[in-house]
Scaffold this motif. Structure first.
Motif, PDB file in Angstrom:
ATOM      1  N   UNK A 184      -2.963  -2.153 -12.703  1.00  0.00           N
ATOM      2  CA  UNK A 184      -1.912  -2.624 -11.787  1.00  0.00           C
ATOM      3  C   UNK A 184      -1.293  -3.924 -12.288  1.00  0.00           C
ATOM      4  N   UNK A 185      -2.078  -4.684 -13.075  1.00  0.00           N
ATOM      5  CA  UNK A 185      -1.550  -5.963 -13.573  1.00  0.00           C
ATOM      6  C   UNK A 185      -0.551  -5.782 -14.720  1.00  0.00           C
ATOM      7  N   UNK A 186      -0.559  -4.574 -15.320  1.00  0.00           N
ATOM      8  CA  UNK A 186       0.383  -4.315 -16.424  1.00  0.00           C
ATOM      9  C   UNK A 186       1.759  -3.923 -15.902  1.00  0.00           C
ATOM     10  N   UNK A 187       1.791  -3.298 -14.731  1.00  0.00           N
ATOM     11  CA  UNK A 187       3.041  -2.717 -14.228  1.00  0.00           C
ATOM     12  C   UNK A 187       3.576  -3.562 -13.066  1.00  0.00           C
ATOM     13  N   UNK A 188       4.754  -3.220 -12.584  1.00  0.00           N
ATOM     14  CA  UNK A 188       5.256  -3.868 -11.372  1.00  0.00           C
ATOM     15  C   UNK A 188       5.447  -2.795 -10.313  1.00  0.00           C
ATOM     16  N   UNK A 189       5.056  -3.111  -9.078  1.00  0.00           N
ATOM     17  CA  UNK A 189       5.136  -2.134  -7.984  1.00  0.00           C
ATOM     18  C   UNK A 189       5.952  -2.743  -6.839  1.00  0.00           C
ATOM     19  N   UNK A 190       6.946  -1.994  -6.393  1.00  0.00           N
ATOM     20  CA  UNK A 190       7.772  -2.474  -5.272  1.00  0.00           C
ATOM     21  C   UNK A 190       8.204  -1.273  -4.435  1.00  0.00           C
ATOM     22  N   UNK A 191       8.809  -1.555  -3.324  1.00  0.00           N
ATOM     23  CA  UNK A 191       9.305  -0.503  -2.443  1.00  0.00           C
ATOM     24  C   UNK A 191      10.803  -0.643  -2.238  1.00  0.00           C
ATOM     25  N   UNK A 192      11.422   0.457  -1.832  1.00  0.00           N
ATOM     26  CA  UNK A 192      12.838   0.431  -1.484  1.00  0.00           C
ATOM     27  C   UNK A 192      13.046  -0.440  -0.238  1.00  0.00           C
ATOM     28  N   UNK A 193      12.138  -0.321   0.711  1.00  0.00           N
ATOM     29  CA  UNK A 193      12.196  -1.121   1.944  1.00  0.00           C
ATOM     30  C   UNK A 193      11.043  -2.125   1.916  1.00  0.00           C
ATOM     31  N   UNK A 194      11.343  -3.364   2.239  1.00  0.00           N
ATOM     32  CA  UNK A 194      10.312  -4.418   2.144  1.00  0.00           C
ATOM     33  C   UNK A 194       9.549  -4.617   3.449  1.00  0.00           C
ATOM     34  N   UNK A 195      10.043  -4.048   4.540  1.00  0.00           N
ATOM     35  CA  UNK A 195       9.326  -4.174   5.820  1.00  0.00           C
ATOM     36  C   UNK A 195       8.806  -2.811   6.239  1.00  0.00           C
ATOM     37  N   UNK A 196       7.721  -2.817   6.955  1.00  0.00           N
ATOM     38  CA  UNK A 196       7.205  -1.557   7.494  1.00  0.00           C
ATOM     39  C   UNK A 196       8.190  -1.023   8.539  1.00  0.00           C
ATOM     40  N   UNK A 197       8.605   0.238   8.412  1.00  0.00           N
ATOM     41  CA  UNK A 197       9.453   0.805   9.478  1.00  0.00           C
ATOM     42  C   UNK A 197       8.720   0.725  10.813  1.00  0.00           C
ATOM     43  N   UNK A 198       9.435   0.320  11.855  1.00  0.00           N
ATOM     44  CA  UNK A 198       8.770   0.148  13.154  1.00  0.00           C
ATOM     45  C   UNK A 198       8.150   1.473  13.594  1.00  0.00           C
ATOM     46  N   UNK A 199       6.880   1.434  13.987  1.00  0.00           N
ATOM     47  CA  UNK A 199       6.198   2.687  14.327  1.00  0.00           C
ATOM     48  C   UNK A 199       6.881   3.409  15.480  1.00  0.00           C
ATOM     49  N   UNK A 200       6.901   4.723  15.400  1.00  0.00           N
ATOM     50  CA  UNK A 200       7.462   5.528  16.478  1.00  0.00           C
ATOM     51  C   UNK A 200       6.384   5.658  17.550  1.00  0.00           C
ATOM     52  N   UNK A 201       6.710   5.329  18.827  1.00  0.00           N
ATOM     53  CA  UNK A 201       5.685   5.386  19.876  1.00  0.00           C
ATOM     54  C   UNK A 201       5.017   6.764  19.930  1.00  0.00           C
ATOM     55  N   UNK A 202       3.696   6.762  19.977  1.00  0.00           N
ATOM     56  CA  UNK A 202       2.949   8.007  20.082  1.00  0.00           C
ATOM     57  C   UNK A 202       2.741   8.709  18.752  1.00  0.00           C
ATOM     58  N   UNK A 203       3.270   8.150  17.674  1.00  0.00           N
ATOM     59  CA  UNK A 203       3.133   8.775  16.345  1.00  0.00           C
ATOM     60  C   UNK A 203       2.205   7.923  15.486  1.00  0.00           C
ATOM     61  N   UNK A 204       1.317   8.561  14.761  1.00  0.00           N
ATOM     62  CA  UNK A 204       0.470   7.780  13.850  1.00  0.00           C
ATOM     63  C   UNK A 204       1.095   7.752  12.449  1.00  0.00           C
ATOM     64  N   UNK A 205       1.903   8.796  12.164  1.00  0.00           N
ATOM     65  CA  UNK A 205       2.527   8.895  10.845  1.00  0.00           C
ATOM     66  C   UNK A 205       3.583   7.804  10.681  1.00  0.00           C
TER      67      UNK A 205
END
Ligand code: URA
Length: 315
Positions: A184-205
């Motif tokens: 993991x130290x050799x590569x760079x890892x990022x996401x398209x979105x930097x914040x967690x999408x707000x959870x949908x009520x009643x959904x665990x996914x």
């Protein structure tokens, strides 16, 4: 819970359900502002953007469409080892990244990434995500990486730890990276979105990011890529491919394994590790592994006989 919060949750659930069915919404700034006001947010949640264009695979963004047209004259990615992309000033992609003006154009890559970190961590452009996030998940790894992995968005674990890919999917990604002979130290890892999408009520996914959220957050990722200038990008899953290549729908099953061009940087679409966790078939593991072998080849890394044979059916 207040009535307006309840209403917002219902709207989110409905949008999520439609997003899952492949229906993508493009709300106007005015609508989003009104929505924000009903939940007590006074500022416009999203910057103005051009209207959505087509259901096909053409770029959504006018500016990017012009760049894509320029890039179409560039030579296609070949099986030869990748070279460093053109210098900053020569790349049309840089014009997009420069527009964010988050990092100075001089200094080491580490210094430039560090300079953009604080403004990104303090971002409040998506008030609904600010409300539910623990922290912004910036990115992790080697600023001089030749290989960059781009995922979708932080999940609950990443939101708590502040680092991308640390949960179950992250552990699988780490295994993939290590099987490639890297860390993991050799590569760079990022996401398209930097914040967690707000959870949908009643959904665990985890909820998939919405198009507006991706468009709002993308300048940060573009700037990260612009600074790091990786020789190869791996896009993990449909959302990463769609976000990076401005596609309405990636059709990841068809696209995976086929090199794409990201402003001169070879981009390999592959399945998201969480898909592999849900689908444990040898064939799908082999698909992802073949994509990673192609990445190693593109980077000019040696591939052992043992590595070549991983996830092949026995006998
Ligand atoms: N899934 C992603 O796409 N990104 C993360 O950081 C974690 C899980």
């Amino acid at each position: 819970m207040s009535d307006s919060q309840n209403a917002t949750d219902i709207v989110h659930s409905a949008l999520h359900a439609l997003h899952e069915q492949g229906v993508h919404f493009h709300a106007s700034n005015e609508v989003l502002t009104r929505l924000a006001e009903t939940t007590g947010q006074k500022s416009a949640p999203y910057p103005t953007r051009s209207a959505p264009q087509h259901e096909d695979m053409r770029p959504k963004h006018d500016l990017r469409a012009a760049f894509q047209a320029q890039m179409s004259t560039a030579p296609a990615a070949t099986a030869a080892p990748a070279s460093r992309p053109p210098a900053r000033a020569a790349s049309p992609f840089n014009e997009v990244a420069n527009a964010t003006a988050l990092a100075p154009s001089t200094g080491t890559k580490a210094e430039r990434l560090a300079a953009m970190r604080s403004p990104v961590l303090a971002c409040t452009k998506c008030p609904h995500l600010v409300k539910t996030r623990t922290q912004v998940v910036f990115g992790v790894g080697n600023p001089d990486a030749e290989l960059m992995f781009v995922g979708e968005a932080p999940g609950a674990d990443e939101d708590l730890v502040g680092e991308p890919f640390v949960g179950n999917a992250g552990q699988l990604l780490t295994k993939i990276i290590e099987t490639m002979g890297l860390s993991r130290r050799d590569v760079y890892i990022a996401n398209v979105l930097k914040c967690r999408p707000d959870p949908v009520p009643g959904e665990t996914k985890n909820r998939s990011p919405m198009t507006q959220e991706i468009e709002t957050c993308k300048p940060y990722l573009l700037e990260q890529i612009n600074i790091i200038q990786p020789r190869v990008i791996v896009a993990l899953g449909g959302t990463a491919v769609e976000g990076l290549l401005n596609l309405e729908k990636s059709g990841i099953s068809k696209m995976r394994g086929h090199w794409q061009d990201f402003h001169g940087i070879p981009l390999m679409p592959t399945f998201h590790p969480s898909y592999l966790l849900r689908n444990q078939s040898l064939a799908e593991k082999r698909h992802v592994w073949e994509d990673m072998l192609a990445v190693l080849e593109k980077l000019g890394h040696p591939i052992s006989a043992k590595q070549s044979a991983f996830f092949l059916p026995r006998g």
